[in-house]
Design a protein around this motif. Structure first.
Motif, PDB file in Angstrom:
ATOM      1  N   ALA A   9      -8.921 -14.933   0.917  1.00 18.20           N
ATOM      2  CA  ALA A   9      -9.617 -15.681  -0.131  1.00 18.20           C
ATOM      3  C   ALA A   9      -9.481 -17.185   0.087  1.00 18.20           C
ATOM      4  O   ALA A   9     -10.447 -17.941  -0.094  1.00 18.20           O
ATOM      5  N   SER A  52     -12.593 -19.584   0.781  1.00 20.15           N
ATOM      6  CA  SER A  52     -12.814 -20.715  -0.117  1.00 20.15           C
ATOM      7  C   SER A  52     -12.898 -22.023   0.668  1.00 20.15           C
ATOM      8  O   SER A  52     -13.741 -22.881   0.382  1.00 20.15           O
ATOM      9  N   SER A  89     -18.729 -21.837  -5.185  1.00 19.59           N
ATOM     10  CA  SER A  89     -18.221 -20.467  -5.186  1.00 19.59           C
ATOM     11  C   SER A  89     -17.109 -20.330  -6.206  1.00 19.59           C
ATOM     12  O   SER A  89     -16.523 -21.322  -6.650  1.00 19.59           O
ATOM     13  N   ILE A 110     -13.903 -17.245  -6.941  1.00 22.28           N
ATOM     14  CA  ILE A 110     -13.320 -15.929  -6.719  1.00 22.28           C
ATOM     15  C   ILE A 110     -13.294 -15.173  -8.046  1.00 22.28           C
ATOM     16  O   ILE A 110     -12.938 -15.728  -9.090  1.00 22.28           O
ATOM     17  N   VAL A 116     -11.782  -8.981  -1.561  1.00 25.57           N
ATOM     18  CA  VAL A 116     -12.040 -10.280  -2.181  1.00 25.57           C
ATOM     19  C   VAL A 116     -13.432 -10.232  -2.795  1.00 25.57           C
ATOM     20  O   VAL A 116     -14.398  -9.850  -2.125  1.00 25.57           O
ATOM     21  N   ASP A 117     -13.537 -10.595  -4.064  1.00 23.14           N
ATOM     22  CA  ASP A 117     -14.838 -10.706  -4.732  1.00 23.14           C
ATOM     23  C   ASP A 117     -15.152 -12.185  -4.912  1.00 23.14           C
ATOM     24  O   ASP A 117     -14.314 -12.938  -5.426  1.00 23.14           O
ATOM     25  N   VAL A 118     -16.349 -12.591  -4.512  1.00 29.14           N
ATOM     26  CA  VAL A 118     -16.720 -14.000  -4.633  1.00 29.14           C
ATOM     27  C   VAL A 118     -18.103 -14.122  -5.258  1.00 29.14           C
ATOM     28  O   VAL A 118     -19.015 -13.360  -4.939  1.00 29.14           O
ATOM     29  N   ILE A 165     -15.056  -8.551   1.942  1.00 26.02           N
ATOM     30  CA  ILE A 165     -15.441  -9.581   0.979  1.00 26.02           C
ATOM     31  C   ILE A 165     -16.725  -9.126   0.302  1.00 26.02           C
ATOM     32  O   ILE A 165     -17.759  -8.964   0.958  1.00 26.02           O
ATOM     33  N   PRO A 182     -21.053 -20.438 -10.354  1.00 31.98           N
ATOM     34  CA  PRO A 182     -19.721 -20.873  -9.901  1.00 31.98           C
ATOM     35  C   PRO A 182     -19.461 -22.365 -10.058  1.00 31.98           C
ATOM     36  O   PRO A 182     -18.318 -22.789 -10.235  1.00 31.98           O
ATOM     37  N   SER A 200     -15.902 -22.418 -12.662  1.00 29.50           N
ATOM     38  CA  SER A 200     -14.698 -22.195 -11.861  1.00 29.50           C
ATOM     39  C   SER A 200     -13.602 -23.194 -12.202  1.00 29.50           C
ATOM     40  O   SER A 200     -13.863 -24.325 -12.614  1.00 29.50           O
ATOM     41  N   VAL A 225     -11.326 -20.081  -8.782  1.00 31.43           N
ATOM     42  CA  VAL A 225     -11.539 -18.773  -9.400  1.00 31.43           C
ATOM     43  C   VAL A 225     -12.359 -18.961 -10.665  1.00 31.43           C
ATOM     44  O   VAL A 225     -12.444 -20.068 -11.209  1.00 31.43           O
TER      45      VAL A 225
END
Length: 223
Positions: free
Chosen positions: A59, A63, A73, A75, A93-95, A133, A148, A152, A161
C-alpha cells in the motif's frame, strides 16, 4: 430515529441537509468537508501502529507511485479500517481512484512495481510482494464512492486512507447479507473510536439510521 447533532465536531448549522446540497458559503461553522477530515472526526489515525506486513508495504509503494504521478487516491478496505483503530486482517489492498486516475496509472504507472492482475483487468498486482490490488472507482454503482481528493486523510507513515466518515459511509452503502464483514467493520470502528450518535451528523443521511442502529447495538453489547 432521532439524530443528535454534537458541537464536538463543530458542524455547520446546515448539517441536517444532504451533503450534496450544502453550500459552504452559507455555513456558520467550518465547511463539512473540512470537519470530516479533521482530527476530531478521525481520532485514532495519528496513533496508528502499522505491522509492516507485505500488504501494508504494498500500500505504501502504491501510494508513493500514485503520488508521483499526481493521481488522487485513497486506501480503503481492511487497511483503512485498521488505520482507523480497528485491527483486522486483510489479504489485499483496496484503493479508490477516479476513472481518469486509473487510465493514467495504466498508461504511466505499470512497470513501476505494479502490473495488471491479468490483461485488460482494472485490478492490479504488486510485482514485488505479489499482493493483489483491488481498484474501486468513484463511478462504481449503485453505491456512491467518495472522491479520493476530498475524502482522504494521511496517517503518520504518509499513507492516504479514506477519512473515517467516508469509510463508514462506503461500508454501510455496500453492506449486504453477502458482505457481513462490512457491518462488522463499522461496529468495530464504532467501538475502537468510541463513536456515539453525535457522529451521525458527519454522515450522509442515507446511512445515518443504520449507523445509529449499530451505535445502539454496541452500547447494549457493552452495557
Amino acid at each position: 430515529m432521532q439524530v443528535s447533532f454534537s458541537k464536538t465536531y463543530s458542524m455547520p448549522s446546515s448539517s441536517h441537509r444532504p451533503l450534496q446540497a450544502q453550500k459552504k458559503t452559507a455555513a456558520v461553522g467550518p465547511p463539512i468537508d473540512d470537519v470530516r477530515l479533521s482530527e476530531a472526526a478521525n481520532p485514532k489515525l495519528k496513533s496508528f501502529q502499522p505491522n509492516h506486513s507485505d500488504i501494508y508495504k504494498s500500500a505504501l509503494r502504491l501510494s508513493a507511485t500514485l503520488a508521483s504521478l499526481n493521481i488522487p487516491s485513497a486506501i480503503a478496505g481492511g487497511l483503512a479500517v485498521t488505520a482507523h483503530g480497528y485491527q483486522r486482517s486483510t489479504r489485499d489492498v483496496d484503493v479508490v481512484l477516479t476513472p481518469d486516475g486509473l487510465e493514467k496509472l495504466q498508461t504511466e504507472g505499470l512497470g513501476r512495481g505494479i502490473s495488471e492482475r491479468y490483461k485488460g483487468s482494472r485490478n492490479l498486482k504488486d510485482t514485488i510482494s505479489k499482493v493483489d490490488i483491488d481498484v474501486i472507482l468513484t463511478t462504481d454503482k449503485p453505491v456512491a464512492v467518495p472522491h479520493p481528493e476530498t475524502s482522504s486523510v494521511t496517517n503518520p507513515d504518509g499513507l492516504k486512507v479514506l477519512s473515517l466518515p467516508s469509510l463508514i459511509e462506503l461500508k454501510l452503502s455496500t453492506a449486504s447479507p453477502e458482505r457481513k464483514k462490512d457491518i462488522k467493520d463499522v461496529s468495530g470502528l464504532i467501538w475502537a473510536n468510541e463513536l456515539d450518535a453525535d457522529f451521525a451528523a458527519l454522515l450522509d443521511p442515507s446511512v445515518r439510521e443504520r449507523f445509529l442502529e449499530l451505535v445502539e447495538a454496541e452500547k447494549n453489547r457493552w452495557a
